[in-house]
Motif scaffolding. Structure first.
Motif, PDB file in Angstrom:
ATOM      1  N   SER A 270       0.829  -1.205   0.000  1.00 42.24           N
ATOM      2  CA  SER A 270       0.000   0.000   0.000  1.00 42.24           C
ATOM      3  C   SER A 270       0.867   1.260   0.000  1.00 42.24           C
ATOM      4  O   SER A 270       2.030   1.261   0.412  1.00 42.24           O
ATOM      5  CB  SER A 270      -0.911   0.007   1.229  1.00 42.24           C
TER       6      SER A 270
ATOM      7  N   LYS B  32      -0.627 -13.455   0.743  1.00 40.14           N
ATOM      8  CA  LYS B  32      -0.741 -12.013   0.511  1.00 40.14           C
ATOM      9  C   LYS B  32      -0.603 -11.200   1.788  1.00 40.14           C
ATOM     10  O   LYS B  32      -0.738  -9.985   1.764  1.00 40.14           O
ATOM     11  CB  LYS B  32      -2.062 -11.683  -0.186  1.00 40.14           C
ATOM     12  N   TRP B  33      -0.337 -11.848   2.899  1.00 40.05           N
ATOM     13  CA  TRP B  33      -0.099 -11.116   4.138  1.00 40.05           C
ATOM     14  C   TRP B  33       1.342 -10.644   4.162  1.00 40.05           C
ATOM     15  O   TRP B  33       2.266 -11.449   4.010  1.00 40.05           O
ATOM     16  CB  TRP B  33      -0.353 -12.005   5.347  1.00 40.05           C
TER      17      TRP B  33
ATOM     18  N   ILE C 154      -0.179  -6.103   6.610  1.00 35.31           N
ATOM     19  CA  ILE C 154      -1.159  -5.575   5.665  1.00 35.31           C
ATOM     20  C   ILE C 154      -1.444  -6.651   4.624  1.00 35.31           C
ATOM     21  O   ILE C 154      -0.775  -7.691   4.589  1.00 35.31           O
ATOM     22  CB  ILE C 154      -0.673  -4.289   4.971  1.00 35.31           C
ATOM     23  N   ILE C 155      -2.427  -6.381   3.755  1.00 41.65           N
ATOM     24  CA  ILE C 155      -2.771  -7.306   2.680  1.00 41.65           C
ATOM     25  C   ILE C 155      -2.216  -6.768   1.363  1.00 41.65           C
ATOM     26  O   ILE C 155      -2.484  -5.620   0.988  1.00 41.65           O
ATOM     27  CB  ILE C 155      -4.297  -7.475   2.533  1.00 41.65           C
TER      28      ILE C 155
ATOM     29  N   ASP D  16      -1.662  -5.885  -2.479  1.00 39.96           N
ATOM     30  CA  ASP D  16      -2.530  -5.445  -3.572  1.00 39.96           C
ATOM     31  C   ASP D  16      -3.762  -4.684  -3.101  1.00 39.96           C
ATOM     32  O   ASP D  16      -4.600  -4.314  -3.930  1.00 39.96           O
ATOM     33  CB  ASP D  16      -2.970  -6.621  -4.464  1.00 39.96           C
ATOM     34  N   LEU D  17      -3.915  -4.436  -1.816  1.00 45.05           N
ATOM     35  CA  LEU D  17      -4.979  -3.573  -1.318  1.00 45.05           C
ATOM     36  C   LEU D  17      -4.397  -2.205  -0.979  1.00 45.05           C
ATOM     37  O   LEU D  17      -3.394  -2.121  -0.285  1.00 45.05           O
ATOM     38  CB  LEU D  17      -5.636  -4.167  -0.058  1.00 45.05           C
ATOM     39  N   ASP D  18      -5.025  -1.153  -1.489  1.00 42.96           N
ATOM     40  CA  ASP D  18      -4.499   0.187  -1.258  1.00 42.96           C
ATOM     41  C   ASP D  18      -5.657   1.179  -1.097  1.00 42.96           C
ATOM     42  O   ASP D  18      -6.333   1.494  -2.078  1.00 42.96           O
ATOM     43  CB  ASP D  18      -3.602   0.606  -2.425  1.00 42.96           C
TER      44      ASP D  18
ATOM     45  N   SER E  46      -4.699  -0.641   2.691  1.00 45.74           N
ATOM     46  CA  SER E  46      -4.945  -1.959   3.253  1.00 45.74           C
ATOM     47  C   SER E  46      -5.269  -1.847   4.739  1.00 45.74           C
ATOM     48  O   SER E  46      -4.698  -1.008   5.432  1.00 45.74           O
ATOM     49  CB  SER E  46      -3.708  -2.845   3.088  1.00 45.74           C
TER      50      SER E  46
ATOM     51  N   TYR F  11      -3.765  -5.683  10.326  1.00 45.94           N
ATOM     52  CA  TYR F  11      -4.209  -6.772  11.184  1.00 45.94           C
ATOM     53  C   TYR F  11      -3.129  -7.133  12.194  1.00 45.94           C
ATOM     54  O   TYR F  11      -1.933  -7.069  11.886  1.00 45.94           O
ATOM     55  CB  TYR F  11      -4.519  -8.019  10.363  1.00 45.94           C
TER      56      TYR F  11
ATOM     57  N   ASN G 271      -6.680   1.141   8.275  1.00 44.60           N
ATOM     58  CA  ASN G 271      -5.455   1.311   7.507  1.00 44.60           C
ATOM     59  C   ASN G 271      -4.370   1.825   8.463  1.00 44.60           C
ATOM     60  O   ASN G 271      -4.628   2.009   9.655  1.00 44.60           O
ATOM     61  CB  ASN G 271      -5.660   2.274   6.333  1.00 44.60           C
TER      62      ASN G 271
END
Length: 214
Positions: free
Chosen positions: A47, A121-122, A136-137, A139-141, A143, A146, A162
């Motif tokens: 992200s 993806k973590w 974060i995950i 490819d999520l932006d 993200s 967690y 985020n």
């Protein structure tokens, strides 16, 4: 200035106002190209906020630095509830840790000890011995952020919308004097640590809920 850097500067100004022997023990930030070159090996994008975090500082120089306790036990809110610090990794170490965790999960597939709680993806950017991990995950932006704890698998303890939300929760707690400096029982005589004022736990919980996904 990015929102991430702005929040971090506010937090560090607060620490300096409370801790006169404050010492910055983080590595200098990376430039854009340095970050891009390092993350090229990952099978996803990180992200923008995580990019900004590593541009601000590239992880902790030495997690055992005497003057680092305030920050190591403070940059991530979960550390205020435990005695095991989650260290902010350099990007190089975070990438190495990602591949180690991914390899470990692959090697246990089909076995009696299958490491089924780690997803490819973590991306971990802070950890305590891979027992408590902030990630974060890919490819999520933006993200979510967690917290994964091996003792609570597969349940995540806290989830922020985020990175900016996570830092905003800290900054708001600073502003409302929910945090306080106390002597660190395992450190030197003059070593201090930041903890939550137990009389204000309900306020801290309300602030967390405002910035969480839940």
């Amino acid at each position: 200035m990015s929102k991430v850097a702005s929040k971090l500067n506010y937090i560090f100004n607060w620490i300096e106002s409370k801790c006169l022997d404050f010492s910055d023990c983080y590595n200098p930030g990376l430039n854009h190209q340095e970050i891009e070159d390092l993350i090229e090996s990952l099978p996803f994008k990180i992200s923008r906020e995580l990019h900004d975090l590593y541009a601000w500082r590239n992880g902790t120089e030495d997690p055992n630095h005497n003057n680092g306790w305030c920050k190591d036990l403070f940059l991530f809110p979960e550390n205020l509830f435990c005695s095991e610090p989650i260290a902010f990794f350099s990007l190089q170490d975070s990438i190495a840790n990602y591949f180690d965790l991914y390899q470990a999960s692959q090697e246990t597939i089909g076995s009696d000890f299958e490491y089924e709680f780690w997803n490819y993806k973590w991306f971990p950017f802070a950890s305590f011995e891979n027992k408590r991990i902030l990630y974060i995950i890919g490819d999520l932006d933006p993200s979510p952020v967690y917290l994964w704890d091996i003792d609570c698998k597969p349940k995540q303890i806290r989830v922020y919308r985020n990175i900016t939300s996570m830092l905003s929760a800290i900054a708001e707690c600073c502003e409302l004097e929910i945090y306080k400096l106390i002597p660190y029982e395992y450190g030197e005589d003059d070593e201090m640590i930041i903890r939550i004022d137990e009389d204000k736990l309900s306020i801290e919980k309300a602030i967390y809920q405002k910035y969480s996904l839940r």
